[in-house]
Design a protein around this motif. Structure first.
Motif, short mmCIF file in Angstrom:
data_model
loop_
_atom_site.label_atom_id
_atom_site.label_comp_id
_atom_site.label_asym_id
_atom_site.label_seq_id
_atom_site.Cartn_x
_atom_site.Cartn_y
_atom_site.Cartn_z
N ALA A 294 -12.98 43.75 -70.21
CA ALA A 294 -12.98 44.27 -71.42
C ALA A 294 -11.86 43.72 -72.29
N HIS A 295 -10.66 43.43 -71.66
CA HIS A 295 -9.83 42.62 -72.37
C HIS A 295 -10.22 41.36 -72.81
N LEU A 296 -10.96 40.54 -71.90
CA LEU A 296 -11.49 39.15 -72.10
C LEU A 296 -12.16 39.44 -73.49
N LEU A 297 -13.19 40.25 -73.50
CA LEU A 297 -13.91 40.48 -74.45
C LEU A 297 -13.29 40.94 -76.02
N ILE A 298 -12.22 41.61 -75.99
CA ILE A 298 -11.65 41.70 -77.13
C ILE A 298 -10.74 40.77 -77.49
N ALA A 299 -10.16 39.94 -76.58
CA ALA A 299 -9.37 38.68 -76.75
C ALA A 299 -10.18 37.61 -77.72
N VAL A 300 -11.56 37.64 -77.39
CA VAL A 300 -12.34 36.44 -77.97
C VAL A 300 -13.70 37.18 -78.44
N PRO A 301 -13.65 38.29 -79.33
CA PRO A 301 -14.71 39.06 -79.80
C PRO A 301 -15.97 37.99 -79.99
N GLU A 302 -15.70 37.08 -80.97
CA GLU A 302 -17.11 36.18 -81.14
C GLU A 302 -17.77 35.69 -80.26
N ALA A 303 -17.11 35.43 -79.07
CA ALA A 303 -17.70 34.83 -77.96
C ALA A 303 -18.49 35.92 -77.23
N GLY A 304 -17.70 37.04 -77.39
CA GLY A 304 -18.48 38.35 -76.76
C GLY A 304 -19.73 38.72 -77.38
N ARG A 305 -19.72 38.63 -78.67
CA ARG A 305 -20.90 38.87 -79.53
C ARG A 305 -22.06 37.95 -79.29
N ARG A 306 -21.51 36.55 -79.18
CA ARG A 306 -22.58 35.85 -78.91
C ARG A 306 -23.23 35.64 -77.63
N ALA A 307 -22.71 35.95 -76.75
CA ALA A 307 -23.01 36.20 -75.43
C ALA A 307 -24.05 37.58 -75.25
N GLU A 377 -23.77 39.04 -65.70
CA GLU A 377 -23.96 38.56 -67.19
C GLU A 377 -24.56 39.85 -68.24
N LEU A 378 -25.58 40.49 -67.33
CA LEU A 378 -25.75 41.72 -68.13
C LEU A 378 -24.72 42.79 -68.38
N PHE A 379 -23.98 42.95 -67.49
CA PHE A 379 -22.86 43.91 -67.64
C PHE A 379 -21.93 43.50 -68.86
N LEU A 380 -21.40 42.02 -68.65
CA LEU A 380 -20.74 41.64 -69.81
C LEU A 380 -21.16 41.77 -71.30
N ALA A 381 -22.74 41.61 -71.43
CA ALA A 381 -23.35 41.61 -72.61
C ALA A 381 -23.39 43.24 -73.08
N LEU A 382 -23.55 43.93 -72.18
CA LEU A 382 -23.49 45.48 -72.53
C LEU A 382 -21.90 45.86 -73.03
N GLU A 383 -21.03 45.28 -72.28
CA GLU A 383 -19.70 45.85 -72.66
C GLU A 383 -19.43 45.17 -74.03
N ALA A 384 -19.79 43.94 -74.27
CA ALA A 384 -19.41 43.32 -75.59
C ALA A 384 -20.38 44.34 -76.75
N LEU A 385 -21.32 44.65 -76.27
CA LEU A 385 -22.19 45.30 -77.56
C LEU A 385 -21.47 46.92 -77.65
N THR A 386 -20.98 47.32 -76.58
CA THR A 386 -20.20 48.66 -76.59
C THR A 386 -18.90 48.46 -77.47
N LEU A 387 -18.07 47.50 -76.99
CA LEU A 387 -16.93 47.51 -77.52
C LEU A 387 -16.75 46.86 -78.86
N LEU A 388 -17.54 46.01 -79.16
CA LEU A 388 -17.41 45.28 -80.37
C LEU A 388 -18.41 45.63 -81.45
N GLY A 389 -19.46 46.17 -81.04
CA GLY A 389 -20.74 46.42 -82.15
C GLY A 389 -21.56 45.13 -82.21
N PRO A 390 -22.76 45.17 -82.57
CA PRO A 390 -23.75 44.10 -82.61
C PRO A 390 -23.23 42.97 -83.66
#
Length: 405
Positions: A294-307, A377-390
């Motif tokens: 989650a820290h990683l996704l918050i640190a680079v949110p655009e990359a998380g959304r793209r993933a 990969e599915l877990f990270l994508a779901l985490e990005a969706l949950t934390l960052l929104g689509p």
């Protein structure tokens, strides 16, 4: 207030010629009667002398009816005493001593205790003493409020300075800590409360932290409260985390514990990342390091959304009902540690339904939950969706279409 009778005015006016000598006597009496006036660093002898002279002169003038009533010297005295830290009780005592001295001088200039003029002057004198005392106290209280507001502003600026980047001048952090009365050694951590500050933090929270052996100062920033926590040991910071969760109903991030205040700037970044590493709307205390993905996704949110768009896009493009069913089962799968039976119990459906939906996710995304890498990969994508929104990533789906929080 009544004006002095013609027969009384000359008796009061006679004091005007001796006001300088009376001032010397009054200054000595005040200094002898109250230690507040003799302590160094408070009121100087010249300040006390000037204040006494101005107030004696105006009170005697009012007794004699010489011109309009002037309360400005009393207001000036009240303001000066507040600025110099003289207690308000000492201020009032000085006015009583001044009134007593005037009365003593009046009796000297009178024809004796039977002089009828003394009765009228006594009433008027103590009315004036009360009037001047009230004006002085009113100015004292007003000045106290202004000074308290000024002190609060100064402290607020100092606290904000703590969280600035001082890599070019590390000594500045130590200077601010000393000014705020914080130790330079011990256990430190930064807390971030993820909310839009609309009011000061509850005084009960600050008191509860103090009772837990933790000193704290807080800064209300645009999107969060930032707090510096200081304790004798790491155990104190742990107690602070428990206290915060009791009083705060928002997401709270806590940095790693550091032993030097020179690491505060880095701790701010950690605390902010930690505070956003839990699902929005779910109050919890998250320590930096507890949720690395989650820290990683918050640190680079655009990359998380793209993933998320790349991995889960085909699922998110389904009609709302079917999409939500698949997202629900995927989320429960990870929450239940990959147990189909536990997922079925959690979302109230048959195990075969769980397996069917997981196969549907595999067919749409090309990723199987039984394969470690693909599952990650599915877990990270779901985490990005949950934390960052689509968001609007790659035009795959409109913002706000999926609401997991």
């Amino acid at each position: 207030m009544s004006t002095p009778a013609p027969a009384v005015a000359p008796l009061a006016a006679a004091l005007a010629d001796s006001v300088e000598a009376m001032t010397d006597v009054l200054v000595d009496r005040i200094a002898a009667a109250d230690i507040s006036y003799s302590e160094p660093g408070l009121l100087t002898h010249d300040q006390l002398h000037r204040t006494c002279l101005e107030n004696l002169t105006t009170v005697i003038g009012a007794l004699a009816g010489a011109g309009p009533l002037r309360l400005q010297p009393a207001r000036d005295a009240g303001r000066l005493k507040a600025e110099q830290g003289i207690p308000v009780a000492s201020l009032l005592h000085a006015y009583r001593l001044g009134g007593r001295l005037i009365w003593e001088e009046l009796t000297k200039w009178s024809a004796g205790p039977g002089d009828a003029r003394l009765h009228d002057l006594a009433t008027r004198l103590w009315e004036l003493v009360d009037l001047y005392s009230d004006a002085a106290v009113e100015a004292y209280r007003e000045t106290e409020i202004l000074l308290a507001h000024s002190d609060a502003q100064v402290q607020s600026r100092l606290v904000r300075t703590l969280f600035d980047d001082h890599s070019g001048n590390p000594a500045r952090v130590l200077e601010v800590l000393r000014t705020l009365g914080f130790p330079e050694r011990g256990a430190f951590a930064v807390a971030a409360i993820d909310t839009e500050p609309t009011a000061p933090l509850p005084a009960k929270l600050i008191a509860a932290l103090r009772d837990a052996g933790v000193r704290s100062v807080w800064d209300a920033q645009i999107d969060a409260y930032l707090g510096l926590l200081s304790a004798a040991s790491e155990a104190g910071i742990e107690r602070a985390a428990a206290t915060l969760s009791t009083f705060v109903g928002d997401r709270i991030g806590l940095s790693a514990v550091v032993t030097t205040p020179l690491s505060i700037t880095a701790a701010v970044t950690e605390a902010r990342l930690a505070s956003r590493s839990v699902r929005p709307g779910s109050p919890a205390v998250v320590r930096f390091g507890d949720e690395p993905a989650a820290h990683l996704l918050i640190a680079v949110p655009e990359a998380g959304r793209r993933a998320a768009a790349q991995i889960l896009g085909p699922v998110l493009d389904l009609p709302a009902g079917e999409r939500d069913d698949l997202i629900e089962v995927l989320e429960a799968w990870f929450r239940c540690g990959g147990s189909a039976a536990a997922v079925a119990e959690t979302i109230h459906c048959h195990r075969n339904t769980v397996r069917y939906r997981l196969r549907k996710i595999r067919d749409l995304t090309g990723r199987d939950t039984t394969d470690p890498r693909q599952s990650a990969e599915l877990f990270l994508a779901l985490e990005a969706l949950t934390l960052l929104g689509p968001g609007e990533v790659g035009g795959r789906w409109p913002a706000g279409r999926v609401e997991l929080v």
